[in-house]
Design a protein around this motif. Structure first.
Motif, PDB file in Angstrom:
ATOM      1  N   ARG A 159      17.824  -3.834 -49.195  1.00  0.00           N
ATOM      2  CA  ARG A 159      17.740  -5.240 -49.620  1.00  0.00           C
ATOM      3  C   ARG A 159      19.119  -5.796 -49.927  1.00  0.00           C
ATOM      4  O   ARG A 159      20.006  -5.095 -50.389  1.00  0.00           O
ATOM      5  CB  ARG A 159      16.819  -5.360 -50.841  1.00  0.00           C
ATOM      6  N   GLU A 166      13.950  -0.778 -50.546  1.00  0.00           N
ATOM      7  CA  GLU A 166      14.808  -1.188 -51.654  1.00  0.00           C
ATOM      8  C   GLU A 166      16.296  -1.009 -51.365  1.00  0.00           C
ATOM      9  O   GLU A 166      17.106  -1.898 -51.633  1.00  0.00           O
ATOM     10  CB  GLU A 166      14.412  -0.421 -52.917  1.00  0.00           C
ATOM     11  N   PHE A 176       8.385  -6.622 -45.582  1.00  0.00           N
ATOM     12  CA  PHE A 176       8.812  -5.591 -46.523  1.00  0.00           C
ATOM     13  C   PHE A 176      10.125  -4.995 -46.041  1.00  0.00           C
ATOM     14  O   PHE A 176      10.265  -4.622 -44.883  1.00  0.00           O
ATOM     15  CB  PHE A 176       7.777  -4.472 -46.660  1.00  0.00           C
ATOM     16  N   LYS A 227       3.261  -0.570 -50.806  1.00  0.00           N
ATOM     17  CA  LYS A 227       4.376  -0.773 -51.739  1.00  0.00           C
ATOM     18  C   LYS A 227       4.584  -2.258 -52.030  1.00  0.00           C
ATOM     19  O   LYS A 227       4.826  -2.647 -53.177  1.00  0.00           O
ATOM     20  CB  LYS A 227       5.655  -0.162 -51.173  1.00  0.00           C
ATOM     21  N   MET A 228       4.511  -3.089 -50.985  1.00  0.00           N
ATOM     22  CA  MET A 228       4.732  -4.524 -51.166  1.00  0.00           C
ATOM     23  C   MET A 228       3.694  -5.135 -52.101  1.00  0.00           C
ATOM     24  O   MET A 228       4.028  -5.921 -52.982  1.00  0.00           O
ATOM     25  CB  MET A 228       4.709  -5.260 -49.834  1.00  0.00           C
ATOM     26  N   ASN A 251       8.222 -15.896 -56.605  1.00  0.00           N
ATOM     27  CA  ASN A 251       9.197 -15.082 -55.883  1.00  0.00           C
ATOM     28  C   ASN A 251      10.408 -15.932 -55.512  1.00  0.00           C
ATOM     29  O   ASN A 251      10.645 -16.268 -54.354  1.00  0.00           O
ATOM     30  CB  ASN A 251       8.554 -14.449 -54.651  1.00  0.00           C
ATOM     31  N   LYS A 284       1.379  -6.483 -58.201  1.00  0.00           N
ATOM     32  CA  LYS A 284       0.802  -5.393 -59.003  1.00  0.00           C
ATOM     33  C   LYS A 284      -0.615  -5.061 -58.563  1.00  0.00           C
ATOM     34  O   LYS A 284      -1.479  -4.739 -59.365  1.00  0.00           O
ATOM     35  CB  LYS A 284       0.844  -5.720 -60.510  1.00  0.00           C
ATOM     36  N   TRP A 341       2.057  -3.750 -54.459  1.00  0.00           N
ATOM     37  CA  TRP A 341       2.318  -3.337 -55.831  1.00  0.00           C
ATOM     38  C   TRP A 341       3.537  -4.075 -56.400  1.00  0.00           C
ATOM     39  O   TRP A 341       3.493  -4.595 -57.509  1.00  0.00           O
ATOM     40  CB  TRP A 341       2.506  -1.818 -55.931  1.00  0.00           C
ATOM     41  N   GLU A 342       4.616  -4.134 -55.616  1.00  0.00           N
ATOM     42  CA  GLU A 342       5.837  -4.782 -56.097  1.00  0.00           C
ATOM     43  C   GLU A 342       5.650  -6.271 -56.356  1.00  0.00           C
ATOM     44  O   GLU A 342       6.181  -6.797 -57.325  1.00  0.00           O
ATOM     45  CB  GLU A 342       6.968  -4.618 -55.071  1.00  0.00           C
ATOM     46  N   THR A 343       4.936  -6.951 -55.482  1.00  0.00           N
ATOM     47  CA  THR A 343       4.856  -8.408 -55.577  1.00  0.00           C
ATOM     48  C   THR A 343       3.709  -8.907 -56.441  1.00  0.00           C
ATOM     49  O   THR A 343       3.828  -9.960 -57.063  1.00  0.00           O
ATOM     50  CB  THR A 343       4.738  -9.041 -54.180  1.00  0.00           C
TER      51      THR A 343
END
Length: 150
Positions: free
Chosen positions: A93, A90, A87, A22-23, A126, A29, A25-27
């Motif tokens: 956070r 969501e 990570f 997930k990280m 970021n 792609k 992809w989120e950070t």
């Protein structure tokens, strides 16, 4: 949020693998190959010289993880812990989860004479994470990271 920070165990590997995918992809792609990530995470549990995972548990589940790797500093005659692979899920956070993990780690570093400190790297774009790290007293004043990756 009531959190418990602890060293991860092999039983936590599946969630850590999910977090890493997930990280990425989120950070960035990046679509990581699950089989490669699984081997990489399991490798850390099988060889403690590679690093140590820590997790934060809250509300009956793991809500965050990070990896500590080690850098020997001849200048300090001690080890620097590198914080990597952070990570936080969501919904957790903005609730101080990383802050509590950071405080847990920095307290350990203060108590162990053979440790010199904590470092991490962050993507230049970021800015949210950079703000968090600055608020914790970390700074990016001394070094710029260069890399070559195959």
């Amino acid at each position: 949020m009531n959190l418990t920070i602890r060293e991860a165990s092999l039983g936590d590997a599946k969630i850590i693998i999910d977090f890493q995918i997930k990280m990425a992809w989120e950070t960035e792609k990046l679509n990581l190959d699950r089989a490669v990530v699984e081997k990489g995470v399991i490798s850390v549990f099988n060889d403690p010289n590679k690093g140590t995972y820590f997790v934060a548990e809250g509300e009956g589940k793991i809500v965050a993880s990070l990896l500590i790797t080690f850098e020997w500093s001849d200048w300090r005659n001690s080890t620097v812990w590198w914080i990597q692979s952070v990570f936080v899920i969501e919904e957790s956070r903005g609730k101080g989860v990383f802050k509590k993990m950071y405080q847990f780690l920095s307290d350990k570093v203060k108590r162990i004479p053979s440790l010199a400190g904590l470092r991490l790297y962050v993507d230049k774009t970021n800015t949210s994470a950079q703000g968090v790290y600055s608020k914790l007293g970390m700074n990016g004043d001394h070094y710029q990271l260069y890399e070559w990756l195959k």
